[in-house]
Design a protein around this motif. Structure first.
Motif, PDB file in Angstrom:
ATOM      1  N   GLU A 150      72.258  60.819  39.355  1.00  0.00           N
ATOM      2  CA  GLU A 150      73.374  61.262  40.191  1.00  0.00           C
ATOM      3  C   GLU A 150      72.912  62.267  41.245  1.00  0.00           C
ATOM      4  OE1 GLU A 150      76.287  62.735  37.513  1.00  0.00           O
ATOM      5  OE2 GLU A 150      76.852  60.736  36.736  1.00  0.00           O
ATOM      6  N   THR A 151      72.033  63.178  40.848  1.00  0.00           N
ATOM      7  CA  THR A 151      71.511  64.154  41.803  1.00  0.00           C
ATOM      8  C   THR A 151      70.705  63.466  42.903  1.00  0.00           C
ATOM      9  OG1 THR A 151      71.408  65.866  40.096  1.00  0.00           O
ATOM     10  CG2 THR A 151      70.074  66.201  42.063  1.00  0.00           C
ATOM     11  N   ALA A 152      69.880  62.490  42.504  1.00  0.00           N
ATOM     12  CA  ALA A 152      69.063  61.773  43.486  1.00  0.00           C
ATOM     13  C   ALA A 152      69.925  60.979  44.452  1.00  0.00           C
ATOM     14  CB  ALA A 152      68.085  60.845  42.770  1.00  0.00           C
ATOM     15  N   VAL A 153      70.980  60.337  43.956  1.00  0.00           N
ATOM     16  CA  VAL A 153      71.873  59.571  44.825  1.00  0.00           C
ATOM     17  C   VAL A 153      72.592  60.498  45.801  1.00  0.00           C
ATOM     18  CG1 VAL A 153      73.958  58.152  44.889  1.00  0.00           C
ATOM     19  CG2 VAL A 153      72.187  57.675  43.200  1.00  0.00           C
ATOM     20  N   ALA A 154      73.070  61.653  45.294  1.00  0.00           N
ATOM     21  CA  ALA A 154      73.763  62.609  46.164  1.00  0.00           C
ATOM     22  C   ALA A 154      72.832  63.128  47.254  1.00  0.00           C
ATOM     23  CB  ALA A 154      74.312  63.771  45.336  1.00  0.00           C
TER      24      ALA A 154
END
Length: 532
Positions: A150-154
């Motif tokens: 999720e952090t990488a996508v954001a």
């Protein structure tokens, strides 16, 4: 407060006239009168709802982020094992099922391998991005966590939004709207751009540039069948390369990505005079490119853009300056678009257009006419009421109101801000609220006269006492306007811009200018009484 020396009058009149004159090019643009070319022509930009334009909704493929993270982790893990002293040998590397696994040649290296991997998998330390596990005492498995994904996508979406913004700004468009929508979508609105094809072409290009070594051991027959040697992968040639329909095998790891580019410009090849793109790496990227070219003199390498091979030149000699040239059958336009894409950075994920709308200018023209009609009706009503209620002081308020509208337009033109349909609503609201200050002042003067004060004393005290309430009211409105601008988007921000500018101009025209005019009249006529 009624003392206005000559220098102050000149300063206030000069400031007023200059700001009002800045509005003239915008006003004349709606008529057949042409503004002289030798004069500056600041213009108020019209938003998508007034000028028409292109509306595009982009969606990102989040699965690409996970694939890229796996590839980066594999390269980092290999580098960590290779740089260990003594070197930790690994094999049977796999990225199946969305996780990275590899086998240690010597089980005794397990503790050292774990120690080398911990700094790599911890990342920034704020979120645990990878889980490390060991199977059979010899196989190490790195599994991405949900928080890490999720952090990488954001982060990828934030980067993609900024890249989109840079590319559109490079087109020279004014005040585009570029905002995130949900987790994987970006809304792009470009006023004045009626043909979205150029916009789609520019935004649809990921501009992921890679330099990878060609695998000389790959057999052409195997490559045609899609079979690559171990550690290599196959890429097709681009249609403009001259080898469309064929493919080439390149080394999967060890190349250079275009994320270290600092500049890209369209140019021409000195020998063939064809359009090319000249690129420049940063210091770190230039050093890596120099190392790659030095160690592989005589070997072919592939220039890959968005998964398509542009060309496969050879390193004739070490390239030490950090500069390179990209060719691939470009036209001047396509080379320039590629240069813009490379300068703004590669998109971390592919963006696809899932919604497209072209807004014509007809609706905006109708909105402008109706907005101007509402403004005129409101202005006439306010003028009649002010003159009927306050006489001469109402005339001063009316003149101040006209200057107020002109100054708002002039400031917006000078700042290159955008006028939207809600902005017109802000104009109408400003007209209604602009005379509030004069109402407070005039009523205060009327009260002072009823108390028996003389004309000059009543006027001076009326401006003094009313100014406190005026400033307090406008400070609270200013705070509300700033918050609307900071936390709003699109139409809300357009309304906030006009509101905030109108607060400053209203106080300036309704308080400062009218006070100067009233002071001049009192000094010249010295009336014994005033009619309010």
């Amino acid at each position: 407060m009624l003392d206005f020396p000559t220098w102050k009058k000149v300063w206030l009149w000069g400031l007023t006239l200059i700001a009002a004159a800045a509005a003239l090019p915008s006003l004349l643009s709606a008529t057949s009168v042409k503004w002289p070319d030798f004069l500056p022509d600041p213009q108020v930009n019209l938003g998508l709802d007034l000028a028409g334009g292109s509306h595009i909704l982009l969606e990102a493929d989040a699965s690409q982020v996970q694939v890229q993270r796996l590839e980066n982790m594999e390269e980092s893990a290999r580098s960590a094992m290779r740089n260990a002293e003594p070197r930790i040998r690994i094999g049977d590397v796999s990225t199946a099922d969305g996780r990275l696994s590899f086998m240690l040649d010597d089980p005794a290296d397990l503790d050292r391998a774990r120690e080398r991997l911990l700094p790599v998998i911890n990342g920034n330390g704020l979120v645990r991005e990878w889980d490390l596990s060991v199977v059979d005492g010899q196989r190490m498995i790195l599994t991405p966590t949900q928080d890490g994904i999720e952090t990488a996508v954001a982060q990828a979406m934030d980067s993609a939004t900024e890249v989109v913004r840079k590319r559109i700004d490079a087109l020279g468009t004014r005040e585009p709207t570029i905002i995130r929508q949900g987790d994987t979508r970006i809304v792009v609105q470009v006023p004045g751009l009626q043909d979205p094809d150029q916009l789609k072409e520019l935004l649809g290009q990921t501009a992921k540039l890679e330099f990878k070594l060609v695998d000389p051991t790959a057999l052409p027959s195997d490559v045609e069948q899609g079979i690559a040697p171990l550690g290599s992968e196959i890429f097709p040639f681009a249609e403009t390369s001259g080898f469309a329909g064929s493919s080439v095998a390149v080394k999967r790891l060890g190349g250079i990505r275009g994320d270290s580019l600092v500049n890209a410009q369209q140019g021409f090849d000195q020998q063939t005079n064809e359009a090319v793109v000249n690129i420049q790496f940063d210091q770190q990227g230039g050093a890596r490119f120099a190392t790659l070219s030095t160690e592989n003199v005589g070997r072919a390498f592939a220039i890959i853009l968005d998964g398509k091979v542009l060309s496969t030149p050879s390193f004739r000699e070490p390239i030490l300056g950090g500069s390179a040239q990209i060719s691939g059958g470009f036209t001047v336009e396509t080379a320039n678009n590629l240069a813009i894409s490379l300068r703004s950075g590669a998109l971390p994920v592919d963006l696809s257009v899932i919604e497209e709308r072209t807004v014509g200018p007809d609706l905006g023209a109708d909105s402008i006419k109706r907005g101007l009609l509402a403004m005129m009706i409101g202005s006439v009503a306010v003028i009649v009421l002010m003159i009927a209620s306050y006489g001469r002081f109402g005339v001063y308020a009316t003149i101040a109101l006209v200057f107020n509208v002109l100054i708002i337009l002039g400031i917006m033109a000078g700042l290159n801000t955008t006028l939207t349909l809600p902005g017109i609503a802000g104009f109408v609201l400003t007209i209604g609220a602009a005379v509030d200050a004069n109402v407070l002042i005039n009523e205060r003067i009327r009260e002072e006269r009823k108390r028996g004060r003389r004309v000059v004393a009543a006027v001076e005290n009326g401006y003094k006492e009313a100014s406190r309430a005026i400033y307090d009211a406008n400070v609270t409105n200013f705070i509300a306007g700033v918050l609307l601008f900071l936390f709003g988007s699109g139409p809300v921000r357009g309304f906030a811009v006009v509101l905030v500018i109108g607060l400053f101009t209203s106080v300036f025209t309704a308080v400062t200018l009218t006070r100067m005019w009233v002071a001049g009249w009192l000094r010249k006529s010295r009336p014994s009484d005033i009619s309010l």
